[in-house]
Design a protein around this motif. Structure first.
Motif, PDB file in Angstrom:
ATOM      1  N   LEU A 167       0.829  -1.209   0.000  1.00 40.20           N
ATOM      2  CA  LEU A 167       0.000   0.000   0.000  1.00 40.20           C
ATOM      3  C   LEU A 167       0.862   1.257   0.000  1.00 40.20           C
ATOM      4  O   LEU A 167       0.493   2.292  -0.568  1.00 40.20           O
ATOM      5  CB  LEU A 167      -0.935   0.000   1.216  1.00 40.20           C
ATOM      6  N   ASP A 170       1.902   2.650  -3.445  1.00 36.34           N
ATOM      7  CA  ASP A 170       0.923   3.533  -4.084  1.00 36.34           C
ATOM      8  C   ASP A 170       0.977   4.937  -3.484  1.00 36.34           C
ATOM      9  O   ASP A 170       0.909   5.942  -4.188  1.00 36.34           O
ATOM     10  CB  ASP A 170      -0.470   2.938  -3.916  1.00 36.34           C
ATOM     11  N   SER A 173       3.819   6.864  -4.921  1.00 37.83           N
ATOM     12  CA  SER A 173       3.601   7.299  -6.309  1.00 37.83           C
ATOM     13  C   SER A 173       2.665   8.502  -6.378  1.00 37.83           C
ATOM     14  O   SER A 173       2.700   9.261  -7.341  1.00 37.83           O
ATOM     15  CB  SER A 173       3.054   6.151  -7.146  1.00 37.83           C
ATOM     16  N   ARG A 174       1.827   8.704  -5.362  1.00 43.00           N
ATOM     17  CA  ARG A 174       0.856   9.816  -5.394  1.00 43.00           C
ATOM     18  C   ARG A 174       1.425  11.128  -4.861  1.00 43.00           C
ATOM     19  O   ARG A 174       0.756  12.160  -4.911  1.00 43.00           O
ATOM     20  CB  ARG A 174      -0.413   9.429  -4.610  1.00 43.00           C
ATOM     21  N   LYS A 176       3.613  12.948  -6.106  1.00 39.35           N
ATOM     22  CA  LYS A 176       3.840  13.901  -7.196  1.00 39.35           C
ATOM     23  C   LYS A 176       2.538  14.576  -7.651  1.00 39.35           C
ATOM     24  O   LYS A 176       2.579  15.510  -8.443  1.00 39.35           O
ATOM     25  CB  LYS A 176       4.478  13.197  -8.391  1.00 39.35           C
ATOM     26  N   ASP A 177       1.397  14.111  -7.146  1.00 39.43           N
ATOM     27  CA  ASP A 177       0.113  14.715  -7.521  1.00 39.43           C
ATOM     28  C   ASP A 177      -0.219  15.925  -6.656  1.00 39.43           C
ATOM     29  O   ASP A 177      -1.252  16.572  -6.872  1.00 39.43           O
ATOM     30  CB  ASP A 177      -1.028  13.686  -7.390  1.00 39.43           C
TER      31      ASP A 177
END
Lengths: 492, 505
Positions: A167, A170, A173-174, A176-177
């Motif tokens: 988990l 993920d 990876s988020r 950068k949002d």
């Protein structure tokens, strides 16, 4: 027959109406007509025992609702180190909840908590870690038993550990949002440097080093009753509570392991500048709104006058509508919805930071505006009106530190764990009042150095575009590549 | 249950009987009347010690005041709830209710200005020039506008209104606008009760919407933060926009960007005149206050707000039903994410309570089906949650949201959700656990001053009676497994849903 004296009656009626109207129309015409009052803060009452292993147990009876809750604060936090694996501390804490206990598999633990509307959560801050529980008071016996197992004998189930890692991939990876997340990480990177414990985010690479053995090692060294506090409140019997807690927690022994390393505090001198210009580090990303962090490394809490710090923060920009930053950046210029700034200091480190977000084409104006606020404070200090207002506001709002009876009882523990002076609350109002005639100019110059200030901007703008709109005699712009592992690009 | 608990139960029930089984009328003075209104509804035992002693007063002008005394600490929380939200905005004027909320912090005819009569003239000039500039954006008009703004800056005392609050020790001075309502909240030391009443009533009676166009820029930044740059925000806006064709829930509360660009001060004034009237508001005060004194002062301060006799004109609102699935892909550079919205009934339809339990059954806790099967076992979801939006005045959406695991497509995850909903067994044990969780959540929420005030204020402003909280709880308590199975079959079907998902390709 008596005559009714019309005049007397009329006089009486008129007088009655006049008096009644005066008492009815008690509305003040101006704020100044309503005197400012003061309140008496009741000392929090609670019971306390210290176990032989160093754990301090505090109980506050609350019988308004059939609920019970507790917090365990463990001294140390991520400042004690991470065995060389970024994020290991917080991950270990999470596994004390996720991974089950000696007598409860992860699934059994989940089921008990969910079926009984109870909770068990963990978190880790810089100075301390915490585990908390809550539920119905009728279930207290079971809840405290499970809680003690989570603290003293966590299972660290392999399957759950792997799921948590999965988990986290993920989550990484988020990052950068979100512009604010990138700005915050980038600021720590350029301020403290790669490899410093203060810039140590979990990456997919570091995640691969986390396993059961590493988690157990960390747990052994970091989770200790020495200097820890267990604070519980609820609708339960006090004697019964202490009996249960003493039975469950007396066996908690301190067994330090050797994998924890002391934290480093390094000031990064990357991309050195040959001149006195401030450096703006730019992460070029397609966001409609740019996130900005400006500041530099500062003093540790133990090196600061904490009362001056509190007053400075309120007057400068921490959460007050009347602060300099809010008035200049939002009120006057309409540049940002949220803006804040001040000193952030702990036992181990400190920084001065200003944060805001504005649309990309007003970034230069925002940078200049913040710079001018800083210059003004350093040159002139705060105005008399500003300081008096901040003193008054601080003292009037002091009561809110004791608003929640449970939080009031927790304050001495949190003050100690955070490194504030033990008599911080007792001296707060007096020390703050004593500052009402100062302008904090000298203090401001102790904590802010314009030639050390760096900025981080994350938004839709290139280095050249930004530099074109800034005074190039004062600023230079360096581009920062920010993927999972940041690196420096060119400077202008 | 032990003997002590039983005897406490009896005495509590007796107290409830006295307080809540009869209607009391009390004339306080020649000007106003106050009424202690009871309900024939019994308060559940667990809430009795909290709820006993809550007083509600309706002033002559229709303004309601709800008071709950708590003397743990010498502070109080005060909230003002107004029944106006984005559902009440005119077409093309989305964002006006939210901007009006921002204006409420700009002061009054006396606070925030050095010379109101001069300021009033300048504000009128500003409005005229804005109108002119919108029609013909020429440099000369802009120059004149800038000049007026410069003169206004000399007259304004920026931030005076909020500064006064802070200097009295305010904590958490804030406000919120939703589709259904606008709410203002503040915590103050107990000594500042009359000060709060003065300030709150002054800004209702004599507000000045100064710095309107500058604040519009701040709202644009807020929109960028919440929607333009936020994948979840973009999905949510697209969901409402697509699920609510022709319905007032369609427009975002922050406002469409194009509407914000055209908002004028008169748009905020229009909403203020129409909705900020005493019979459309309720003030809730929880904390260290004396009810009798507060009622007297409330009469003095809020009682002077002019009464409005003519009822608020309401417009017909269409049903929000749909008869076919809608799928919207939102082009945005971000990791995959989605929202599914199913139309559902609102309270007082008992199926609303059944669906409230379904949220908890599906998703609350790590042993729930969504968490256990989709996240832990099948590993198709990194996160998944249920919620309800955008409001309660009209039928809202039952929402499932989440993020797929790396390597799993959004479509695959949605298909897994569909399969789970079809095959899931709902047991009595799951239902009882959900009921327990809802009860504990509400109890915990009620334990803080702001939490209690929010529960009371929201229900009173939307439904007219804060006691509706317990009617809803009764519906929850009476829900059966069959009820849950029925609402899954009836509402969680593809014909009734809208899906929005991030498309980063």
């Amino acid at each position: 027959m008596a005559h009714i004296n019309i005049v007397r009656t009329l006089t009486f009626v008129l007088a009655f109406l006049f008096v009644t109207s005066c008492s009815i129309s008690g509305v003040a015409k101006r704020v100044a007509d309503i005197p400012m009052g003061s309140v008496v803060i009741k000392e929090a009452t609670f019971s306390q025992r210290i176990l032989p292993n160093g754990l301090t147990v505090i109980f506050k009876k609350r019988d308004e609702l059939p609920l019970v809750s507790g917090n365990l604060y463990i001294a140390g936090g991520y400042a004690v180190g991470n065995c060389g694996i970024p994020g290991l501390g917080g991950f270990t804490l999470s596994q004390m909840r996720e991974g089950g206990t000696k007598n409860y598999s992860p699934d059994d633990l989940d089921k008990f908590l969910d079926d009984n509307a109870a909770s068990l959560e963990t978190s880790q801050g810089e100075d301390f870690s915490s585990l908390s529980f809550s539920g119905l008071s009728q279930d207290f016996s079971k809840i405290i038993e499970i809680f003690s197992e989570a603290v003293l004998s966590p299972r660290f189930d392999e399957k759950r550990l792997l799921l948590s890692k999965h988990l986290m991939v993920d989550e990484i990876s988020r990052r950068k949002d979100d512009a604010d997340t990138i700005a915050s990480l980038a600021f720590s990177f350029v301020t403290y440097g790669k490899g410093s414990i203060w810039y140590d985010p979990v990456t997919t690479q570091s995640l691969s080093k986390i396993n059961q053995s590493a988690v157990r090692d960390y747990y052994k060294g970091a989770i200790s009753p020495k200097g820890a506090y267990l604070i519980v409140s609820g609708n339960i019997d006090e004697e019964d509570f202490f009996t249960k807690v003493e039975k469950l927690f007396s066996g908690w022994a301190d067994a330090p392991s050797g994998c924890l390393v002391k934290p480093q505090t390094t000031e990064l001198k990357t991309v050195p500048s040959n001149d006195n210009r401030s450096t703006i580090y730019l992460v070029n990303r397609d966001f409609a709104q740019s996130a900005i962090n400006i500041g530099h490394v500062g003093h540790k809490l133990t090196d600061l006058d904490v009362y001056k710090m509190s007053l400075f923060n309120r007057a400068f920009g921490s959460g007050s509508f009347d602060s300099l930053l809010f008035k200049e950046i939002r009120d006057k210029r309409g540049l940002a919805y949220g803006v804040s700034g001040g000193i952030s200091a702990t036992k181990n480190r400190g920084a001065f930071i200003v944060s805001l977000a504005t649309k990309s084409n007003t970034v230069p104006e925002a940078l200049s505006a913040v710079n001018s606020v800083l210059k003004d404070v350093l040159t002139n200090g705060f105005s008399k009106d500003s300081i008096e207002g901040a003193v008054r506001a601080s003292n009037q709002a002091f009561v809110f530190k004791f608003e929640d009876p449970v939080f009031a009882v927790s304050r001495p523990a949190l003050i100690k764990l955070s490194g504030l002076p033990a008599d911080y609350d007792q001296r707060f109002q007096e020390e703050t009042t004593a500052l009402k005639n100062s302008n904090l100019k000298d203090f401001s110059n102790e904590i802010i150095s314009l030639n050390k200030v760096i900025g981080v901007v994350v938004g839709k703008i290139t280095g050249l575009e930004l530099l074109e709109k800034l005074d190039s005699s004062l600023y230079r712009v360096c581009e920062l590549n920010f993927t999972e592992v940041p690196s420096f690009n060119k400077c202008y | 249950m032990n003997a002590d608990r039983n005897s406490r139960n009896y005495s509590m029930m007796f107290v409830q009987y006295l307080n809540f089984r009869y209607l009391y009328l009390l004339c306080l003075n020649l000007i106003g009347t106050c009424t202690f209104v009871s309900s024939v509804f019994a308060v559940p035992e667990d809430y009795a010690s909290l709820i006993h002693g809550i007083k509600k007063v309706t002033l002559d002008n229709g303004f309601r005041v709800i008071i709950a005394e708590r003397h743990d600490a010498p502070v109080f929380n005060a909230q003002l709830w107004v029944k106006v939200g984005s559902v009440d905005e005119l077409q093309g004027k989305s964002g006006a209710a939210h901007l009006l909320e921002h204006m409420a912090f700009k002061g009054t005819e006396d606070i925030g200005t050095k010379d109101f009569s001069k300021e009033r003239e300048l504000l009128e000039m500003e409005d005229q020039l804005i109108e002119e500039y919108h029609k013909h954006p020429v440099a000369d008009t802009k120059k004149r506008l800038d000049q007026v703004l410069e003169e206004l800056e000399l007259v304004w005392t920026n931030g005076e209104f909020t500064k006064l609050f802070e200097q009295r020790g305010a904590k958490g001075l804030n406000a919120a606008t939703s589709s259904d309502y606008t709410m203002y909240t503040i915590n103050l030391p107990a000594s500042e009760l009359e000060f709060w009443l003065f300030m709150e009533s002054e800004r209702l009676i004599r507000p000045v919407f100064r710095q309107f166009y500058k604040e519009l820029q701040v709202v644009h930044e807020e929109r960028r933060m919440r929607t333009d740059d936020d994948p979840s925000g973009k999905l949510y806006e697209a969901l409402l926009g697509s699920a609510y064709w022709g319905h007032p829930y369609q427009a975002p509360t922050i406002g469409w960007k194009s509407d914000l660009n055209n908002l004028k001060r008169e748009d905020a004034k229009y909403l203020h005149t129409k909705y900020y009237r005493p019979d459309n508001m309720v003030a809730v005060i929880v904390g260290d206050v004396d009810s009798e004194r507060l009622i007297r002062l409330a009469n003095d301060y809020f009682g002077r707000i002019p009464k409005v006799d003519k009822p608020i004109e309401s417009r017909p609102v269409p049903l929000a039903a749909q008869s076919g699935e809608r799928v919207i892909k939102v082009k945005f550079k971000a990791e995959p994410e989605f929202l599914i919205g199913y139309h559902k009934p609102t309270y007082p339809d008992p199926q609303s309570a059944h669906l409230s339990l379904l949220y908890s059954i599906l998703d609350e806790g790590r042993s729930s089906p969504f968490q256990k099967i989709l996240v832990q076992e099948k590993k198709v979801a990194s996160s998944i949650y249920t919620t309800e939006a955008p409001g309660e005045r009209y039928d809202p959406l039952f929402i499932i949201g989440g993020t797929p695991s790396p390597g799993i497509s959004t479509e695959k995850l949605i298909s897994e959700i569909d399969s789970l909903l079809k095959s899931m067994e709902v047991s009595t044990q799951m239902l009882d656990a959900a009921k327990k969780r809802i009860k504990v959540q509400i109890l915990s929420g009620l334990s803080s001053n702001p939490g209690l005030a929010s529960y009371l204020g929201k229900r009173d402003v939307i439904y007219g009676d804060w006691m509706d909280l317990f009617k809803e709880l009764e519906q929850v308590e009476n829900t059966t497994v069959e009820d849950i199975k029925l609402v899954i079959k009836k509402y969680l079907i593809s014909e009734n849903r809208t899906i929005t998902m991030i498309d980063s390709d």
